[in-house]
Write an enzyme that holds these catalytic residues in place. Structure first.
Site, mmCIF file in Angstrom:
data_model
loop_
_atom_site.group_PDB
_atom_site.id
_atom_site.type_symbol
_atom_site.label_atom_id
_atom_site.label_comp_id
_atom_site.label_asym_id
_atom_site.label_seq_id
_atom_site.Cartn_x
_atom_site.Cartn_y
_atom_site.Cartn_z
ATOM 1 N N HIS A 161 0.842 -1.198 0.000
ATOM 2 C CA HIS A 161 0.000 0.000 0.000
ATOM 3 C C HIS A 161 0.881 1.254 0.000
ATOM 4 O O HIS A 161 2.048 1.193 0.371
ATOM 5 C CB HIS A 161 -0.855 0.041 1.278
ATOM 6 N N CYS A 248 -2.234 -0.036 9.994
ATOM 7 C CA CYS A 248 -3.312 -0.888 9.455
ATOM 8 C C CYS A 248 -4.312 -1.345 10.507
ATOM 9 O O CYS A 248 -5.436 -1.721 10.176
ATOM 10 C CB CYS A 248 -2.748 -2.163 8.852
HETATM 11 C C1 CIR Z 1 -3.706 -7.907 3.125
HETATM 12 O O1 CIR Z 1 -2.893 -8.387 2.310
HETATM 13 O O2 CIR Z 1 -4.712 -7.315 2.788
HETATM 14 C C2 CIR Z 1 -3.406 -8.060 4.595
HETATM 15 N N1 CIR Z 1 -2.774 -9.330 4.846
HETATM 16 C C3 CIR Z 1 -2.503 -6.943 5.073
HETATM 17 C C4 CIR Z 1 -3.171 -5.600 5.024
HETATM 18 C C5 CIR Z 1 -2.336 -4.532 5.617
HETATM 19 N N2 CIR Z 1 -3.045 -3.313 5.651
HETATM 20 C C6 CIR Z 1 -2.503 -2.119 5.516
HETATM 21 O O3 CIR Z 1 -1.309 -2.008 5.211
HETATM 22 N N3 CIR Z 1 -3.283 -1.066 5.594
#
Ligand code: CIR
Length: 253
Positions: A161, A248
């Site tokens: 992201h 996150c």
């Molecule tokens: C994903 O791949 O969507 C989750 N395992 C990790 C999301 C992390 N979120 C973020 O960086 N905002």
């Protein structure tokens, strides 16, 4: 100043979430629970009123609540996450956020992951990534404009992201990885550039003049000390194994 946060406890199946991590040591449930509880306690100590939602058994990534909403002082925009396995996470977040804000929704074919959206006062950077597309950015930008905000899209070449690589850390300063250091859209802010061996530390969370930083990145910590904010270091080893970080795991507003 933020007054509230929403988080969600990781579920027992958290290790079945999406990940690109090649760490051979399997993620451990007891450890992530401890790390998550310490994170919630830290936000509470900083003075936020924090709601912790229950896990969603069908959605192992659901504790990464940041991806499911973009919350501003005026509105909560419930996203349409880019990964199919995560789309079902949003309904309960919409119900929760409707207690605090008017709600809007990003509609398919638009997709947004909140991890791609960086709010710097009334200006928003929207990263275009594997999870967030131009149509999602257009819908979100149109809603943000209604409330007097400005926005710009930025291609996310590296990392999951945009906020895996760029975060606002107060005092008109961005913490950035080398990949974003010379980016023309970012250069009106001061920048602290993380050392290339410490890229993960770019995901530092700035909350009410505190910097919450991942443990194990001493060079970044030393650079951040110059800002003279209180620094809280947190072990997020199990979260990192699932491609997540400090920003996150909560929505702050
Ligand atoms: C994903 O791949 O969507 C989750 N395992 C990790 C999301 C992390 N979120 C973020 O960086 N905002």
């Amino acid at each position: 100043m933020f007054t509230h946060a929403v988080a969600r406890k990781p579920g027992e199946n958290f290790a079945s979430g999406l990940t690109t991590s090649t760490n051979p040591v399997k993620p451990d449930y007891e450890r992530i629970l401890q790390q998550h509880a310490a994170y919630v306690a830290t936000l509470r100590d900083i003075g936020l009123e924090i709601v912790v939602m229950d896990p969603l058994p069908d959605h192992p990534d659901a504790y990464f609540v940041e991806d499911t909403a973009v919350v501003t002082p005026d509105i909560a925009v419930i996203t349409n996450p880019g990964a199919d396995s995560r789309k079902g996470e949003t309904a309960s977040i919409g119900r929760m956020m409707s207690q605090f804000r008017d709600i809007r929704h990003i509609q398919a074919p638009g997709t947004i992951d909140g991890g791609d959206v960086l709010m710097v006062s009334k200006h928003f950077f929207i990263g275009i990534s594997e999870r967030t597309n131009q149509e999602g950015a257009r819908q979100l930008g149109t809603i943000l404009e209604e409330f007097g905000n400005t926005w710009v899209t930025v291609p996310v070449g590296a990392g999951l992201h945009f906020k895996s690589s760029v975060n606002y850390i107060g005092k008109d300063t961005l913490l950035v990885t080398q990949d974003f250091a010379d980016h023309n859209l970012l250069n009106k802010y001061s920048q602290i550039i993380v050392d290339p061996d410490e890229n993960y530390a770019a995901n530092t969370l700035y909350v009410n003049d505190h910097l919450i930083v991942p443990a194990g990145f001493p060079k970044t910590r030393r650079q951040l000390e110059k800002l003279k904010f209180a620094i809280v270091e947190m072990d997020v080893s199990e979260v990192a194994k699932m491609d997540g970080g400090l920003t996150c795991m909560s929505l702050r507003f």
